[in-house]
Design a protein around this motif. Structure first.
Motif, PDB file in Angstrom:
ATOM      1  N   GLU A 180      -2.671  -2.516  -2.351  1.00 40.47           N
ATOM      2  CA  GLU A 180      -2.185  -1.151  -2.481  1.00 40.47           C
ATOM      3  C   GLU A 180      -0.771  -0.987  -1.928  1.00 40.47           C
ATOM      4  N   SER A 181      -0.069  -0.027  -2.509  1.00 39.68           N
ATOM      5  CA  SER A 181       1.237   0.375  -1.998  1.00 39.68           C
ATOM      6  C   SER A 181       1.065   1.562  -1.059  1.00 39.68           C
ATOM      7  N   SER A 182       2.167   1.955  -0.425  1.00 40.92           N
ATOM      8  CA  SER A 182       2.132   3.140   0.439  1.00 40.92           C
ATOM      9  C   SER A 182       2.642   4.373  -0.301  1.00 40.92           C
ATOM     10  N   GLY A 183       2.984   4.205  -1.580  1.00 36.28           N
ATOM     11  CA  GLY A 183       3.535   5.305  -2.371  1.00 36.28           C
ATOM     12  C   GLY A 183       4.625   4.786  -3.294  1.00 36.28           C
ATOM     13  N   LEU A 184       5.703   5.535  -3.413  1.00 33.44           N
ATOM     14  CA  LEU A 184       6.775   5.166  -4.340  1.00 33.44           C
ATOM     15  C   LEU A 184       7.561   3.936  -3.897  1.00 33.44           C
ATOM     16  N   HIS A 185       7.468   3.598  -2.636  1.00 35.46           N
ATOM     17  CA  HIS A 185       8.280   2.521  -2.041  1.00 35.46           C
ATOM     18  C   HIS A 185       9.762   2.873  -2.169  1.00 35.46           C
ATOM     19  N   SER A 186      10.600   2.040  -2.762  1.00 36.82           N
ATOM     20  CA  SER A 186      12.035   2.368  -2.772  1.00 36.82           C
ATOM     21  C   SER A 186      12.654   2.116  -4.135  1.00 36.82           C
ATOM     22  N   ASN A 187      11.962   2.580  -5.169  1.00 32.71           N
ATOM     23  CA  ASN A 187      12.441   2.388  -6.535  1.00 32.71           C
ATOM     24  C   ASN A 187      12.264   3.665  -7.352  1.00 32.71           C
ATOM     25  N   GLY A 188      13.140   3.866  -8.302  1.00 36.32           N
ATOM     26  CA  GLY A 188      13.007   4.980  -9.230  1.00 36.32           C
ATOM     27  C   GLY A 188      13.398   6.327  -8.658  1.00 36.32           C
ATOM     28  N   TYR A 189      14.170   6.341  -7.582  1.00 39.14           N
ATOM     29  CA  TYR A 189      14.487   7.616  -6.932  1.00 39.14           C
ATOM     30  C   TYR A 189      15.547   8.427  -7.662  1.00 39.14           C
ATOM     31  N   SER A 190      16.308   7.808  -8.531  1.00 35.00           N
ATOM     32  CA  SER A 190      17.235   8.603  -9.345  1.00 35.00           C
ATOM     33  C   SER A 190      16.446   9.526 -10.270  1.00 35.00           C
ATOM     34  N   GLY A 290       0.803   2.432  -7.332  1.00 35.86           N
ATOM     35  CA  GLY A 290      -0.241   2.279  -6.336  1.00 35.86           C
ATOM     36  C   GLY A 290      -0.520   0.844  -5.948  1.00 35.86           C
ATOM     37  N   ILE A 291       0.098  -0.105  -6.665  1.00 34.52           N
ATOM     38  CA  ILE A 291      -0.065  -1.529  -6.361  1.00 34.52           C
ATOM     39  C   ILE A 291       1.312  -2.105  -6.032  1.00 34.52           C
ATOM     40  N   GLY A 292       1.504  -2.464  -4.773  1.00 30.91           N
ATOM     41  CA  GLY A 292       2.817  -2.941  -4.352  1.00 30.91           C
ATOM     42  C   GLY A 292       2.987  -4.440  -4.395  1.00 30.91           C
ATOM     43  N   TYR A 293       1.852  -5.172  -4.439  1.00 28.69           N
ATOM     44  CA  TYR A 293       1.913  -6.636  -4.422  1.00 28.69           C
ATOM     45  C   TYR A 293       0.772  -7.182  -5.262  1.00 28.69           C
ATOM     46  N   VAL A 294       1.049  -8.205  -6.061  1.00 27.15           N
ATOM     47  CA  VAL A 294       0.037  -8.790  -6.930  1.00 27.15           C
ATOM     48  C   VAL A 294      -0.089 -10.279  -6.630  1.00 27.15           C
ATOM     49  N   THR A 308     -10.755 -10.480   2.962  1.00 28.08           N
ATOM     50  CA  THR A 308      -9.797 -10.792   4.018  1.00 28.08           C
ATOM     51  C   THR A 308      -8.708  -9.735   4.095  1.00 28.08           C
ATOM     52  N   ILE A 309      -8.227  -9.293   2.940  1.00 27.09           N
ATOM     53  CA  ILE A 309      -7.204  -8.242   2.911  1.00 27.09           C
ATOM     54  C   ILE A 309      -7.732  -6.967   3.549  1.00 27.09           C
ATOM     55  N   HIS A 310      -8.969  -6.607   3.229  1.00 29.34           N
ATOM     56  CA  HIS A 310      -9.577  -5.412   3.819  1.00 29.34           C
ATOM     57  C   HIS A 310      -9.730  -5.566   5.332  1.00 29.34           C
ATOM     58  N   ASP A 311     -10.133  -6.764   5.759  1.00 28.69           N
ATOM     59  CA  ASP A 311     -10.292  -7.017   7.195  1.00 28.69           C
ATOM     60  C   ASP A 311      -8.953  -6.901   7.931  1.00 28.69           C
ATOM     61  N   LEU A 312      -7.860  -7.152   7.228  1.00 30.09           N
ATOM     62  CA  LEU A 312      -6.521  -7.074   7.820  1.00 30.09           C
ATOM     63  C   LEU A 312      -5.953  -5.656   7.794  1.00 30.09           C
ATOM     64  N   GLY A 313      -6.719  -4.730   7.212  1.00 28.79           N
ATOM     65  CA  GLY A 313      -6.309  -3.330   7.244  1.00 28.79           C
ATOM     66  C   GLY A 313      -5.668  -2.799   5.977  1.00 28.79           C
ATOM     67  N   ASP A 314      -5.606  -3.611   4.921  1.00 32.45           N
ATOM     68  CA  ASP A 314      -5.069  -3.149   3.641  1.00 32.45           C
ATOM     69  C   ASP A 314      -6.204  -2.983   2.637  1.00 32.45           C
ATOM     70  N   ARG A 315      -5.887  -2.342   1.516  1.00 32.17           N
ATOM     71  CA  ARG A 315      -6.846  -2.207   0.427  1.00 32.17           C
ATOM     72  C   ARG A 315      -6.391  -3.081  -0.737  1.00 32.17           C
ATOM     73  N   ALA A 316      -7.357  -3.708  -1.405  1.00 34.44           N
ATOM     74  CA  ALA A 316      -7.022  -4.574  -2.529  1.00 34.44           C
ATOM     75  C   ALA A 316      -8.090  -4.449  -3.612  1.00 34.44           C
ATOM     76  N   TYR A 317      -7.713  -4.807  -4.825  1.00 31.86           N
ATOM     77  CA  TYR A 317      -8.596  -4.670  -5.980  1.00 31.86           C
ATOM     78  C   TYR A 317      -8.357  -5.842  -6.928  1.00 31.86           C
ATOM     79  N   LYS A 318      -9.400  -6.257  -7.631  1.00 35.99           N
ATOM     80  CA  LYS A 318      -9.179  -7.138  -8.768  1.00 35.99           C
ATOM     81  C   LYS A 318      -8.695  -6.260  -9.909  1.00 35.99           C
ATOM     82  N   ILE A 319      -7.461  -6.500 -10.352  1.00 42.45           N
ATOM     83  CA  ILE A 319      -6.850  -5.590 -11.335  1.00 42.45           C
ATOM     84  C   ILE A 319      -6.739  -6.207 -12.724  1.00 42.45           C
ATOM     85  N   GLY A 320      -7.101  -7.495 -12.873  1.00 38.88           N
ATOM     86  CA  GLY A 320      -6.993  -8.102 -14.191  1.00 38.88           C
ATOM     87  C   GLY A 320      -7.040  -9.609 -14.132  1.00 38.88           C
TER      88      GLY A 320
END
Length: 332
Positions: A180-190, A290-294, A308-320
């Motif tokens: 998961e991402s934290s939101g928009l991150h730092s792209n598309g702000y224009s 909503g997905i910052g890293y694949v 493991t990702i969940h245990d480290l405090g992040d959320r993750a999903y099988k997306i494809g």
């Protein structure tokens, strides 16, 4: 007598800025730092533990998200974005970030503002376990308007040559996991600034400007932990260009990434932008949605990696998954 100050450059303010910045830099120093901020160059000792060390570098800026920060008069988070955009990139090749340098430019230096900008950089470096070993603050009157700042930086990471992740091990049928991402991150702000001119408008009970300044998530600690435990075949940092441009960058061959677009949670800010007139396809071609890293892994590792990702405090999903041939991204 005409002085530098008459030309718009206040040297004393620069000295004050450096003094304020030094404590933030010192807080990031790791074992390899050999000298202190203020030298002509930063020095970092690689040390032992690598058989064939390869240095991996990356550079980026914050972009027009800075305009949101200045209008909200909140300067202490965009530095995190600056670090994140760099360290998350070198991480894609399995590299551990070692150190970071920043560059800040402005029309008229305000030491209090520049110190807050660097505080964000320091926070980002601490999250990445990398050292802030240098930087540059350029005061350029007449080039930037008063109150305007630009910020960029670069990082250098390290990885053993035999551990470089370049996508060459990816095969047909391998799974894609999204963190998961934290939101928009730092792209598309224009585009964001065009769609949302009023930063004070209500969004989920608070000013929308506050949501827009949510810092980019830094994935360093999570990914380095995973690399110690699993055989990760490929990685992509979802930045400008969204899914369509960034996921294929992990491939070293002719593959298609098949992504189930409803397989993960989508932060409300993305739905809000769609409601303002942006098509869903354009959103996936601009934002992380909503997905910052694949990650690309074998099927046998999917459940363990996600746990493991969940245990480290992040959320993750099988997306494809990955399919041989075709090329690009297929959203379903």
């Amino acid at each position: 007598m005409i002085t530098y100050k008459d030309a718009g450059v206040n040297i004393e303010e620069g000295y004050k800025s450096v003094k304020l910045i030094k404590e933030y830099a010192a807080a990031t120093f790791t074992k390899g730092v050999l000298n202190h901020l203020g030298s002509f160059a930063g020095m970092f000792e690689i040390g032992e533990g690598y058989k064939n060390p390869i240095l991996v570098s990356g550079t980026d800026g914050v972009g027009t998200k800075l305009d949101i920060a200045f209008r909200m008069k909140k300067y202490d988070t965009v530095g995190i974005d600056c670090v994140a955009m760099c360290v998350n990139d070198v991480l894609c090749h399995g590299a551990k970030p070692l150190f970071f340098l920043d560059y800040i430019a402005c029309g008229k230096l305000d030491s209090a503002v520049s110190a807050q900008l660097v505080k964000g950089v320091s926070d980002g470096c601490i999250q990445s376990n990398c050292a802030l070993i240098g930087g540059e603050t350029a005061e350029m009157p007449g080039f930037y308007r008063d109150g305007e700042y630009d910020m960029a930086g670069f990082t250098v990471g390290i990885v053993d040559k035999h551990k470089i992740i370049d996508g060459s091990a990816i095969k047909d049928g391998y799974s894609l996991i999204g963190i998961e991402s934290s939101g928009l991150h730092s792209n598309g702000y224009s585009l964001v600034r065009k769609l949302i001119p009023n930063l004070d408008e209500d969004f989920n009970g608070d000013k929308i400007g506050k949501t827009l300044l949510t810092p980019t998530k830094i994935y360093v600690k999570t990914i380095l932990n995973l690399l110690d435990k699993f055989d990760i075949k490929g990685m992509a940092h979802i930045t400008g260009g969204g899914f369509y441009e960034n996921i294929p960058r992990m491939f070293n061959g002719d593959f298609t990434a098949v992504v189930e677009k409803n397989s993960f949670n989508r932060p409300e800010i993305f739905n809000h932008l769609i409601s303002l007139g942006v098509t869903e396809e354009h959103m996936f071609n601009t934002y992380n949605m909503g997905i910052g890293y694949v990650l690309c892994v074998e099927d046998k590792d999917v459940i363990k990696v996600i746990k493991t990702i969940h245990d480290l405090g992040d959320r993750a999903y099988k997306i494809g998954h990955v399919e041989a041939g075709g090329g690009g991204v297929c959203l379903k």
